[in-house]
Design an enzyme around this catalytic site. Structure first.
Site, PDB file in Angstrom:
ATOM      1  N   TRP A 102       0.719  -1.607   0.322  1.00 47.79           N
ATOM      2  CA  TRP A 102      -0.022   0.147   0.155  1.00 47.79           C
ATOM      3  C   TRP A 102       0.771   1.394  -0.221  1.00 47.79           C
ATOM      4  O   TRP A 102       0.326   3.248  -0.909  1.00 47.79           O
ATOM      5  CB  TRP A 102      -1.292  -0.050   1.345  1.00 47.79           C
ATOM      6  CG  TRP A 102      -2.033  -1.564   1.129  1.00 47.79           C
ATOM      7  CD1 TRP A 102      -2.478  -1.926   2.036  1.00 47.79           C
ATOM      8  CD2 TRP A 102      -2.846  -1.172  -0.028  1.00 47.79           C
ATOM      9  NE1 TRP A 102      -3.221  -2.934   1.448  1.00 47.79           N
ATOM     10  CE2 TRP A 102      -3.869  -2.975   0.564  1.00 47.79           C
ATOM     11  CE3 TRP A 102      -3.093  -0.912  -1.494  1.00 47.79           C
ATOM     12  CZ2 TRP A 102      -4.985  -2.730  -0.648  1.00 47.79           C
ATOM     13  CZ3 TRP A 102      -3.896  -1.479  -2.247  1.00 47.79           C
ATOM     14  CH2 TRP A 102      -5.231  -2.125  -1.846  1.00 47.79           C
ATOM     15  N   ASP A 172      -2.182   6.912   6.103  1.00 47.72           N
ATOM     16  CA  ASP A 172      -3.104   5.607   5.658  1.00 47.72           C
ATOM     17  C   ASP A 172      -2.843   4.701   6.739  1.00 47.72           C
ATOM     18  O   ASP A 172      -2.282   4.023   7.397  1.00 47.72           O
ATOM     19  CB  ASP A 172      -2.640   5.248   4.614  1.00 47.72           C
ATOM     20  CG  ASP A 172      -2.832   3.546   4.032  1.00 47.72           C
ATOM     21  OD1 ASP A 172      -4.159   3.732   4.615  1.00 47.72           O
ATOM     22  OD2 ASP A 172      -2.907   3.220   3.087  1.00 47.72           O
ATOM     23  N   LYS A 196     -12.164  -1.705   6.733  1.00 49.91           N
ATOM     24  CA  LYS A 196     -11.807  -3.019   7.750  1.00 49.91           C
ATOM     25  C   LYS A 196     -11.675  -2.098   9.447  1.00 49.91           C
ATOM     26  O   LYS A 196     -12.740  -3.683  10.062  1.00 49.91           O
ATOM     27  CB  LYS A 196     -10.070  -2.878   7.957  1.00 49.91           C
ATOM     28  CG  LYS A 196      -9.250  -2.713   6.019  1.00 49.91           C
ATOM     29  CD  LYS A 196      -9.394  -2.015   5.164  1.00 49.91           C
ATOM     30  CE  LYS A 196      -9.160  -3.189   3.858  1.00 49.91           C
ATOM     31  NZ  LYS A 196      -8.119  -2.013   3.690  1.00 49.91           N
TER      32      LYS A 196
HETATM   33  C1  LIG Z   1      -7.433  -1.879   1.923  1.00 49.50           C
HETATM   34  C2  LIG Z   1      -5.761  -1.045   1.616  1.00 49.50           C
HETATM   35  C3  LIG Z   1      -5.713   0.093   0.911  1.00 49.50           C
HETATM   36  C4  LIG Z   1      -7.386   0.454  -0.077  1.00 49.50           C
HETATM   37  O1  LIG Z   1      -8.157   0.659   0.401  1.00 49.50           O
HETATM   38  P1  LIG Z   1      -9.759   0.438  -0.845  1.00 49.50           P
HETATM   39  O2  LIG Z   1     -10.686   1.203   0.149  1.00 49.50           O
HETATM   40  O3  LIG Z   1      -9.815  -0.557  -1.571  1.00 49.50           O
HETATM   41  O4  LIG Z   1      -8.880   1.908  -1.908  1.00 49.50           O
HETATM   42  C5  LIG Z   1      -5.218   0.886   1.515  1.00 49.50           C
HETATM   43  N1  LIG Z   1      -3.797   0.784   2.548  1.00 49.50           N
HETATM   44  C6  LIG Z   1      -3.973  -0.185   3.237  1.00 49.50           C
HETATM   45  C7  LIG Z   1      -3.205   0.148   4.248  1.00 49.50           C
HETATM   46  C8  LIG Z   1      -5.505  -0.583   3.310  1.00 49.50           C
HETATM   47  O5  LIG Z   1      -5.609  -2.102   4.147  1.00 49.50           O
END
Ligand SMILES: *Cc1c(COP(=O)(O)O)cnc(C)c1O
Length: 360
Positions: A102, A172, A196
């Protein structure tokens, strides 16, 4: 009713009381004669829902008044572009810590808009740890520093948030927001896809310090400018109404439970159960360095044996769902988000013990 223990990395388990409440209110919300799904986003009932959601999130995370809470769409992946479009505007240089898939996506998207410098990385060691980040690595001309606080695929997490001095820290937090106590004032901006630890897919939450809003260039699309959302209470256009409603129910559930200190205690207890077993096991092991282990996403492997597919299949038959590791790393992964009860982790560990006896 059969419910499995779902270890999916996202979308993932939601708390059963939340699902039940949504079910109860589904056809007739607050005596309105309609479902939240059918309700105008400008109606009083919905504006109450969205403002309560914001209020609850502010209380849970103790978000200072100088920060805006924005409800958007596009996922964390859209934030990979939106952050540079709004913040990579002064020196057009930003510093990134590369801790996994990511992070890499955030870096490559930022490169479209300016210079994205990697100041620390664990890529050469297979992203098995979080590199040390201190002030000496950070460039004084950086518009911001970007980190991924929890690496969903690799199973690593920061045990301490790095100090970036006066440079805004962007995080993030998709896979560990609301899982533990965090000091929001250490960050300039936090973003997270909801699927999540917050609620259903379709909602993205951004927490941003006010002075970082309004910096985007004129050519920035309206829907990618934080200002659009901050000046309209996230109601510039139609927001993901049902996902926001579900997030509100999750926030209420968390608050009733005792907030972030209590959920952090539970999450640590759950993760300890699995890590302790992984340490003792002669079949299974953790690929992650002990000081960098995530309490949300726990990858594990069966070194030297071709047993992964059998493990995942037998676990599924035992009601332990979605334990296959991410396709990029293989092995197995158990995601233990807030909604996973400790009984689910106990059931997993019992199953692993029994599997080990059969395959030692
Ligand atoms: C799942 C995830 C993403 C991607 O998320 P989307 O909502 O599918 O764009 C980005 N960064 C992290 C750390 C994630 O766990």
């Amino acid at each position: 009713m059969k419910r499995v223990y779902n270890f999916s990395a996202g979308p993932s388990m939601l708390p059963l009381p939340v699902l039940e409440k949504a079910q109860k209110e589904f056809l007739n919300y607050a005596d309105s004669g309609m479902s939240v799904l059918e309700m105008s986003h400008r109606s009083g009932l919905f504006t109450d829902i969205i403002s309560q959601a914001e209020h609850l999130l502010r209380e849970l995370m103790k978000i200072p008044d100088s920060y805006k809470v924005l409800f958007m769409q596009g996922g964390a992946s859209q934030q990979f572009a939106m952050v540079p479009l709004n913040l990579l505007v002064n020196n057009k240089k930003a510093d990134f810590v590369n801790t996994g898939s990511w992070s890499k996506k955030a870096i490559s998207e930022a490169k479209k808009y300016g210079e994205a410098r990697v100041i620390a990385s664990s890529e050469e060691e297979g992203f098995t740890f979080i590199p040390q980040v201190d002030m000496s690595l950070i460039h004084s001309d950086a518009d911001y520093v970007h980190i991924t606080t929890n690496n969903t695929i690799e199973g690593t997490a920061y045990s301490e948030i790095p100090d970036t001095g006066g440079i805004p820290l962007v995080a993030d937090m998709s896979s560990n927001i609301l899982s533990e106590v965090v000091d929001v004032s250490k960050f300039g901006l936090i973003y997270a896809g909801a699927q999540k630890n917050i609620g259903p897919a379709g909602l993205t939450v951004v927490i941003v310090r006010e002075d970082l809003i309004g910096r985007a260039q004129e050519t920035c699309p309206t829907m990618l400018d934080y200002k659009t959302f901050s000046t309209t209470n996230s109601l510039y256009n139609t927001p993901p109404t049902f996902s926001i409603y579900m997030a509100k129910l999750v926030f209420e559930w968390l608050q009733k439970l005792g907030g972030l200190p209590e959920i952090e205690r539970q999450n640590r207890e759950k993760a300890d159960l699995l890590y302790t077993f992984l340490e003792e096991s002669e079949l299974f092991s953790s690929p992650v360095r002990p000081d960098s282990r995530s309490i949300m996403n726990i990858p594990f492997i069966i070194p030297g044996r071709e047993l992964d597919a059998l493990f995942v299949k037998e676990a599924k038959a035992a009601g332990l769902e979605t334990l296959k590791g991410h396709r990029s790393v293989g092995g197995m992964r158990a995601s233990l988000y807030n909604a996973m009860p400790i009984e689910g982790v106990r059931a997993l560990v019992e199953f692993m013990k029994e599997f080990e006896v059969r395959h030692r």
